[in-house]
Design an enzyme around this catalytic site. Structure first.
Site, short mmCIF file in Angstrom:
data_model
loop_
_atom_site.label_atom_id
_atom_site.label_comp_id
_atom_site.label_asym_id
_atom_site.label_seq_id
_atom_site.Cartn_x
_atom_site.Cartn_y
_atom_site.Cartn_z
N SER A 1 44.79 44.17 41.34
CA SER A 1 44.04 44.33 42.44
C SER A 1 42.83 43.20 42.25
O SER A 1 42.62 42.90 43.44
CB SER A 1 43.22 45.77 42.12
OG SER A 1 42.35 45.95 40.78
N ASN B 1 44.62 46.16 33.54
CA ASN B 1 44.99 47.35 33.59
C ASN B 1 45.66 48.07 32.30
O ASN B 1 45.46 49.15 32.07
CB ASN B 1 45.88 47.74 34.99
CG ASN B 1 45.22 47.64 36.11
OD1 ASN B 1 43.84 48.27 36.44
ND2 ASN B 1 45.68 47.08 37.04
N GLY C 1 46.41 48.03 40.79
CA GLY C 1 46.91 49.28 39.66
C GLY C 1 48.08 48.57 38.86
O GLY C 1 48.46 49.27 37.95
N HIS D 1 35.56 45.39 40.66
CA HIS D 1 36.01 44.45 41.36
C HIS D 1 35.26 43.38 42.22
O HIS D 1 34.32 43.95 42.69
CB HIS D 1 37.03 45.30 42.54
CG HIS D 1 38.04 45.84 41.95
ND1 HIS D 1 37.81 47.60 41.47
CD2 HIS D 1 39.35 45.52 41.51
CE1 HIS D 1 39.28 47.81 41.13
NE2 HIS D 1 39.90 46.93 41.12
N ASP E 1 31.90 49.73 42.43
CA ASP E 1 32.71 50.20 41.18
C ASP E 1 32.23 49.52 40.12
O ASP E 1 32.61 49.61 38.80
CB ASP E 1 34.18 50.28 41.51
CG ASP E 1 34.80 49.04 41.78
OD1 ASP E 1 34.26 47.96 41.55
OD2 ASP E 1 35.87 48.84 42.04
#
Length: 214
Positions: free
Chosen positions: A39, A104, A76, A188, A185
């Site tokens: 991402s 991840n 992801g 990112h 968040d």
């Protein structure tokens, strides 16, 4: 009316700059860079055209470097996912591949050995294809503990040295943990964050372009 020497000098310098830009455009014409990642590459939460590969492409164009930059990011994705889709994501004609995977894996606590093996397999297969590899490093989040973090963080410099590929130590350098440069968040990067990442990454790209565009 006589033109002053300084104007002559300025015109001379301008001519050199234009010549260098033209040479860079010609040398890189038809070359292809693919950014393989998760991402952080895919442009999660950003408007179209504001992701890392797109901003990097725009920056290169502004510098007179004509090269296709392909976004091969999947939100992801883990190192296993990147390995499984490597061939169809990259194709056979990528001159440069930026490998940005592993974030991840660390967030999910995937064993370090698995992540290392996957990224190493990606590097080996890309080199077999004849692609120049830029390995974008990642750091494990502190909540994974010091033992996991130390082992994970060694993956990137170890593999870069072992396989003689170009390393950018930390993909989120200057952006991680900076609220104003990230989405809500806190993970990112926002558009401004991506801009800083591109500026930091650019010297490494120029280093590899010197090998590819000659």
């Amino acid at each position: 009316m006589k033109i002053k020497p300084m104007i002559y000098y300025s015109l001379f310098i301008l001519g050199i700059v234009l010549l260098q830009i033209g040479q860079a455009q010609a040398a890189c014409e038809g070359k292809r860079m693919v950014v393989l990642g998760d991402s952080l590459v895919a442009g999660y939460g950003l408007a179209p055209g504001q992701g890392f590969p797109e901003q990097l492409s725009s920056k290169l164009q502004n510098l007179g470097v004509s090269m296709e930059v392909v976004n091969a990011g999947v939100s992801g994705d883990t190192s296993s996912g990147g390995l499984s889709r490597l061939d169809w994501s990259i194709g056979e004609d990528a001159d440069i591949v930026v490998v940005e995977l592993g974030a991840n894996d660390a967030l999910r606590g995937i064993p370090v050995e698995v992540t290392r093996e996957n990224i190493e397999s990606i590097i080996v297969r890309l080199k077999e294809k004849g692609s120049e590899v830029i390995l974008a490093g990642m750091l494990a989040p502190p909540n994974m503990g010091p033992q996991y973090g130390e082992a994970f963080n060694r993956i990137y410099p170890d593999l870069a040295e072992q396989h003689s590929v170009t390393l950018y130590p930390f993909f989120l350098e200057g952006v991680a943990a900076e609220p104003s440069l990230n989405l809500e968040d806190g993970i990112h990067p926002n558009t401004d964050g991506i801009k800083i990442m591109v500026e930091g990454f650019l010297p490494v790209v120029k280093q590899v372009l010197a090998k590819v565009c000659n």
